[in-house]
Design an enzyme around this catalytic site. Structure first.
Site, mmCIF file in Angstrom:
data_model
loop_
_atom_site.group_PDB
_atom_site.id
_atom_site.type_symbol
_atom_site.label_atom_id
_atom_site.label_comp_id
_atom_site.label_asym_id
_atom_site.label_seq_id
_atom_site.Cartn_x
_atom_site.Cartn_y
_atom_site.Cartn_z
ATOM 1 N N ASP A 34 7.842 44.021 18.178
ATOM 2 C CA ASP A 34 8.377 44.586 19.427
ATOM 3 C C ASP A 34 9.274 43.603 20.171
ATOM 4 O O ASP A 34 9.405 43.701 21.395
ATOM 5 C CB ASP A 34 7.257 45.044 20.365
ATOM 6 N N CYS A 73 6.463 50.880 14.948
ATOM 7 C CA CYS A 73 5.919 49.864 14.036
ATOM 8 C C CYS A 73 5.700 50.321 12.600
ATOM 9 O O CYS A 73 6.262 49.755 11.665
ATOM 10 C CB CYS A 73 4.602 49.332 14.597
ATOM 11 N N HIS A 132 -0.710 47.299 9.672
ATOM 12 C CA HIS A 132 -0.347 48.582 10.289
ATOM 13 C C HIS A 132 0.268 49.580 9.309
ATOM 14 O O HIS A 132 1.147 50.366 9.666
ATOM 15 C CB HIS A 132 0.610 48.356 11.468
#
Length: 505
Positions: A34, A73, A132
Site C-alpha cells: 500500500d 492486494c 495474501h
C-alpha cells in the site's frame, strides 16, 4: 595505471554480468504494501526523511511510470507472481476483492509462479512476509495455498493474510480477532494472534539467513513487507524517528529493511550478480487518513483505476549492469515474471496466455519499453486503458480526495467508504459512472487526470484502443471468481483447544 586498472575491472564486471552473458543473476524482489507514489523522499515527499531506499534510487534506476497489476492486494500479488491478469487466474470475486482468512480458495496450483518458473532453471527460492493468496481449502490447518505449495523452498516468518486493524494489539481500534491474525513459520502457525513490534526484525533475519545459505547458486528471494499497510507499527528503534509522524516511522523502518538486505548482498560479495527490485503492490488507501499514505500528485488511490491506485514506486539496482538514472519508460508488475525468466535463461510456458511482457531492456535501463499499453481492471471488468501517453476511462469510481476524508477523520475512527467494493455490480452504491464516449486524458501534460479531452477529436485513438481491446478479449478464458467461497471451518487455527490462541517459542 590505477585508473586503468579500475576501468579494466569495471569493464570485466559489465561483460561478465551483461544481459546477454548467459550468467544467471540472483533476484531479490522487495514488495511494499500500500505504498503510494509520493511516499518516499526520492519520489517527492516534502518531509519524509531521505533514507536507504532513496540512496538505492540514486545508485540504481528510479521509474516514474511503473504500474501495479491491480489496485488491491490479492489480485495485484497474484498477477505479479504469475504474469497473468486476475480475470485469467480467478483472483477476483463478486462479493470480495481479496482472499479472506476463511476463504476456501486461493491462487490455483496450476498457475506458474515466479518461484516455480525459476526453480526450473536451478534457482533456490525463498520468501518472508505477507502472502495474501489463500490459506486453507477444507479445514483450519490443511494449508493448501501457502507459499511452500507455490514453489518456495524456504518460507520464514510469514503472515498468510495481511495487515488489519483487527490484529492491532493495543486495543485502540477495538478487540483483537485471532482468527484473522496468524503468524506462521514455514508450514506451522507459531503465534496467534501475532504481535507487530518485532515482525520486521524477524523478516530481516530470515532474509539475511537465506542469502548467506544460498549464495553459492542462483537464488530468488521474495521479501513481501508488511509496511506501510495499516495498522502502523515499528520496532522501538524507529518509533518517533520521523518528523512525519507514525507513518514516517514506518517508512524509515521499511528503508532499514531494504538497507539490511542490500548490505548483506554486499557483505557476501555477490552484489555484481544480484538484481534487486523494489516496488509497491498498489496505491495508498486514502480512507485511513494520516495513516493512509500519499499518491503524490495523482488522482485516486487504492481500489480504483485512476493513476493513484496503480502508479507506484519502482526502483531497480544491479551494480555494474544498471546505470544510475531515472526511467520514464512504462513498466507493469505483470512484466516481472517474463523478465526474470529471460534473465535466468528460461522460456515462458506455451500452454497459457501471459499479460506480462519480457521488458528486460526497460527494467535494466538498456532501451525502450516493450509495453505501450496498460489494462486497468476492477474484478473482471475493464475500467480503463492506457495507450501510449493517453488514458481512456470507460467507467470511473468515486474518487473522493484525501481532504474529503480529512474532514471526517477522528482519533481511532476512520471514515471507511464503499469504494473498496465499488464496481459495476454495485451500481446501487452510486459510486460508478459510465462514460460514453469515454473520458480521455493525456498523461504527460495532465498526469492528475483533471482535464478530459474532446473525444470527437480523438476518433482514431479510440478506434485503435477498441481494436486493442478486441484482440485482448480474444485471448481471455475467463476464470471463475475464487474469492467468494468462504467457510467458517477454514479460518487458520493453531489449536482449537486453546481457542486458536498460541505463542510458540
Amino acid at each position: 595505471m590505477k585508473l586503468l586498472g579500475i576501468w579494466i575491472v569495471t569493464l570485466f564486471v559489465k561483460l561478465c554480468f551483461s544481459v546477454n552473458s548467459g550468467s544467471q543473476p540472483n533476484i531479490i524482489l522487495i514488495l511494499a504494501d500500500d505504498m503510494g507514489y509520493g511516499d518516499l523522499a526520492s519520489y517527492g515527499h516534502p518531509t519524509q526523511e531521505f533514507g536507504p531506499i532513496d540512496e538505492i534510487a540514486q545508485l540504481g534506476l528510479r521509474f516514474t511510470q511503473a504500474y501495479s497489476a491491480d489496485s488491491v492486494c490479492s489480485p495485484s500479488r497474484a498477477s505479479l507472481l504469475t504474469g497473468r491478469l486476475p480475470i485469467r487466474t480467478g483472483a477476483w470475486g463478486n462479493d470480495f476483492r481479496v482472499w479472506l482468512t476463511n476463504c476456501s480458495r486461493g491462487l490455483p496450483h496450476w498457475e506458474i509462479t515466479i518461484a516455480e518458473a525459476l526453480k526450473e532453471k536451478g534457482y533456490t527460492t525463498g520468501m518472508v512476509g505477507k502472502w495474501h493468496l489463500g490459506i486453507n481449502r477444507y479445514t483450519y490447518n490443511d494449508f493448501t495455498y501457502i507459499p511452500s505449495t507455490q514453489g518456495f523452498d524456504f518460507v520464514g516468518h510469514m503472515i498468510p493474510f495481511g495487515g488489519s486493524y483487527s490484529c492491532e494489539e493495543t486495543g485502540r481500534y477495538g478487540n483483537q480477532t485471532q482468527t484473522s491474525c496468524a503468524l506462521m513459520y514455514g508450514d506451522e502457525i507459531i503465534q496467534q494472534p501475532y504481535y507487530h513490534e518485532n515482525l520486521s526484525i524477524a523478516f530481516v533475519e530470515d532474509a539475511l539467513t537465506f542469502i548467506r545459505n544460498s549464495k553459492e547458486r542462483p537464488f530468488f528471494f521474495y521479501y513481501a513487507a508488511m509496511h506501510p499497510h495499516i495498522p502502523m507499527f515499528s520496532s522501538r528503534r524507529f518509533k518517533g524517528s520521523s518528523n512525519r509522524g507514525v507513518y514516517g516511522d514506518v517508512i524509515n523502518e521499511l528503508s532499514w529493511e531494504v538497507q539490511s538486505i542490500v548490505d548483506e548482498v554486499r557483505a557476501q560479495g555477490i552484489e555484481h550478480n544480484t538484481l534487486i527490485v523494489f516496488m509497491s503492490d498498489n496505491g495508498p488507501q486514502l480512507e485511513y487518513c494520516i495513516e493512509g499514505g500519499d499518491p503524490g500528485i495523482f488522482r485516486g488511490g487504492k481500489t480504483n483505476s485512476f493513476e493513484g491506485g496503480y502508479r507506484v514506486p519502482l526502483i531497480t539496482y544491479w551494480p555494474g549492469v544498471i546505470e544510475p538514472g531515472v526511467s520514464h519508460e512504462i513498466f507493469s508488475a505483470l512484466d516481472l515474471l517474463p523478465t526474470f525468466i529471460d534473465l535466468a535463461g528460461g522460456r515462458l510456458a506455451d500452454d497459457r496466455e501471459y499479460d506480462g511482457m519480457n521488458n528486460v531492456n526497460a527494467l535494466l535501463g538498456k532501451g525502450p519499453s516493450s509495453r505501450d499499453f496498460v489494462m486497468f481492471y476492477n474484478r473482471d471488468v475493464l475500467f480503463a486503458v492506457r495507450f501510449g501517453d493517453y488514458k481512456v476511462h470507460f467507467l470511473t469510481q468515486d474518487d473522493r480526495p484525501v481532504q474529503y476524508f480529512g474532514r471526517l477523520c477522528q482519533p481511532f475512527v476512520y471514515p471507511m467508504t464503499t469504494s473498496y467494493y465499488c464496481d459495476e455490480n454495485n451500481v446501487s452504491l452510486e459510486c460508478v459512472d459510465y462514460h460514453d464516449p469515454p473520458l480521455i486524458f493525456e498523461l504527460l501534460s495532465d498526469p492528475t487526470e483533471s482535464f478530459p479531452l474532446d473525444s470527437t477529436l480523438y476518433k482514431e485513438l479510440l478506434d485503435d484502443i477498441e481494436t486493442l481491446i478486441e484482440q485482448h478479449e480474444e485471448t481471455i478464458i475467463r476464470a471463475p471468481p475464487l474469492m467468494d467461497d468462504v467457510l467458517n471451518n477454514t479460518y487458520p487455527c493453531c489449536n482449537p483447544l486453546t481457542n486458536c490462541i498460541c505463542n510458540w517459542p
